[in-house]
Design a protein around this motif. Sequence first.
Motif, mmCIF file in Angstrom:
data_model
loop_
_atom_site.group_PDB
_atom_site.id
_atom_site.type_symbol
_atom_site.label_atom_id
_atom_site.label_comp_id
_atom_site.label_asym_id
_atom_site.label_seq_id
_atom_site.Cartn_x
_atom_site.Cartn_y
_atom_site.Cartn_z
ATOM 1 N N VAL A 248 13.261 -5.580 1.489
ATOM 2 C CA VAL A 248 12.894 -6.132 2.791
ATOM 3 C C VAL A 248 12.607 -7.610 2.603
ATOM 4 O O VAL A 248 11.728 -7.997 1.813
ATOM 5 N N LEU A 249 13.355 -8.439 3.330
ATOM 6 C CA LEU A 249 13.195 -9.894 3.255
ATOM 7 C C LEU A 249 12.544 -10.403 4.539
ATOM 8 O O LEU A 249 12.801 -9.907 5.632
ATOM 9 N N TRP A 250 11.730 -11.476 4.355
ATOM 10 C CA TRP A 250 11.018 -12.072 5.482
ATOM 11 C C TRP A 250 11.649 -13.401 5.809
ATOM 12 O O TRP A 250 11.772 -14.283 4.952
ATOM 13 N N PHE A 251 12.056 -13.544 7.124
ATOM 14 C CA PHE A 251 12.619 -14.790 7.624
ATOM 15 C C PHE A 251 11.689 -15.309 8.723
ATOM 16 O O PHE A 251 11.177 -14.566 9.543
ATOM 17 N N LEU A 259 10.107 -12.054 -0.195
ATOM 18 C CA LEU A 259 10.122 -10.595 -0.099
ATOM 19 C C LEU A 259 8.897 -10.069 0.650
ATOM 20 O O LEU A 259 7.822 -10.662 0.601
ATOM 21 N N TYR A 260 9.092 -8.988 1.320
ATOM 22 C CA TYR A 260 7.964 -8.248 1.886
ATOM 23 C C TYR A 260 7.523 -7.281 0.794
ATOM 24 O O TYR A 260 8.291 -6.427 0.348
ATOM 25 N N THR A 261 6.300 -7.379 0.417
ATOM 26 C CA THR A 261 5.798 -6.605 -0.717
ATOM 27 C C THR A 261 4.885 -5.455 -0.322
ATOM 28 O O THR A 261 4.337 -4.772 -1.189
ATOM 29 N N GLY A 262 4.729 -5.235 0.976
ATOM 30 C CA GLY A 262 3.854 -4.141 1.426
ATOM 31 C C GLY A 262 4.549 -2.789 1.367
ATOM 32 O O GLY A 262 5.720 -2.654 0.964
ATOM 33 N N GLU A 263 3.799 -1.771 1.797
ATOM 34 C CA GLU A 263 4.365 -0.426 1.818
ATOM 35 C C GLU A 263 5.380 -0.293 2.958
ATOM 36 O O GLU A 263 5.386 -1.076 3.920
ATOM 37 N N ALA A 264 6.212 0.725 2.857
ATOM 38 C CA ALA A 264 7.293 0.893 3.825
ATOM 39 C C ALA A 264 6.884 1.714 5.040
ATOM 40 O O ALA A 264 7.731 2.141 5.819
ATOM 41 N N THR A 265 5.576 1.908 5.247
ATOM 42 C CA THR A 265 5.118 2.680 6.404
ATOM 43 C C THR A 265 4.952 1.771 7.619
ATOM 44 O O THR A 265 4.797 0.548 7.497
ATOM 45 N N GLU A 266 4.922 2.378 8.779
ATOM 46 C CA GLU A 266 4.774 1.624 10.019
ATOM 47 C C GLU A 266 3.419 0.928 10.075
ATOM 48 O O GLU A 266 3.339 -0.250 10.477
ATOM 49 N N ALA A 267 2.378 1.604 9.682
ATOM 50 C CA ALA A 267 1.029 1.011 9.720
ATOM 51 C C ALA A 267 0.919 -0.173 8.777
ATOM 52 O O ALA A 267 0.296 -1.202 9.111
ATOM 53 N N SER A 268 1.536 -0.090 7.608
ATOM 54 C CA SER A 268 1.472 -1.194 6.637
ATOM 55 C C SER A 268 2.222 -2.410 7.154
ATOM 56 O O SER A 268 1.757 -3.556 6.999
ATOM 57 N N ILE A 269 3.364 -2.183 7.810
ATOM 58 C CA ILE A 269 4.134 -3.311 8.338
ATOM 59 C C ILE A 269 3.357 -3.993 9.453
ATOM 60 O O ILE A 269 3.307 -5.234 9.549
ATOM 61 N N VAL A 270 2.719 -3.196 10.339
ATOM 62 C CA VAL A 270 1.930 -3.772 11.441
ATOM 63 C C VAL A 270 0.745 -4.561 10.868
ATOM 64 O O VAL A 270 0.430 -5.678 11.339
#
Length: 285
Positions: A248-251, A259-270
């Motif tokens: 997952v890349l952040w633009f 890179l996005y280094t968090g977990e792949a869950t919805e709560a972690s992304i939010v």
Amino acid sequence: AGTGLRRMPPARSPARASKSPARETVAAKKSPAKSAAKSPAKSPAKARRSKSPARAKVAETKAEELEEEEEVMEVGDEAAGAAAALAADPVPNTAKASPKAAAAVPVAEDAPAPAPATANIVFVLSALAVVLALLWAVLVPPGEGVGKPKVRSARATFLGPKAFVGTTLRMSGGFRGSALVSFTDKSCPACYEVTASFNALAAQLHPGDSPLAGQLRLAQVDCAKNSPLCTEFGVSGDEAPASGYPTVLWFRDGQLQGLYTGEATEASIVAWAMAKLDAGELVAA
């Protein structure tokens, strides 16, 4: 002779009377009034006892005339009775009339009762309901027109090579916020979790639904179809630095931030996006 009384001639014997029928016929022709006054009408019994053919015929004719007069009187009495009954009760009543009159009056057959108007109205309304139901089933697709809320797209946008210029992400509509792009492959089991989280979060990024609406976008690249693009970003390839799947890349404002280094869950992304928003790093200055 001095008293003036007329002596009656002696009665003739039946034998003597029967011997001269011609004399009696002549005497009757000469003075019919006198003979009628002297001899009243004989009873039918005496007429039958008489051997004269003429007298027998006259007696039979009188008897027939009497019978006809009696029949005429009976018919007249019945007609008078019927006229009196009709004057008393104008409505025909076969029960009061004589048997002959009752037989002469035709009895009307019972007419079929007309169908009630209510039944006709119910039938018409039922037919209209069936027609409307058929039209609804044909013209209205399933799931529409029943007051259900419109379901928004719950899927992250798929990107291809045209969405990038080198490593820069093209942004439409003057968007200067952040975008998270996942590089996945169908052969990767862990990629399904990222895809599910991106699709669920993408359905919430609409104005009024989330504070991240208009500031964060989600997209994905299928590396099975876009292998050169994934190699260019270092996700796949034979070289050692390849990050692999999923990545997952952040633009931000189209520029690659890392890179996005968090977990792949919805709560972690939010949670990650809200932290960037609070720090003022989610949208380009």
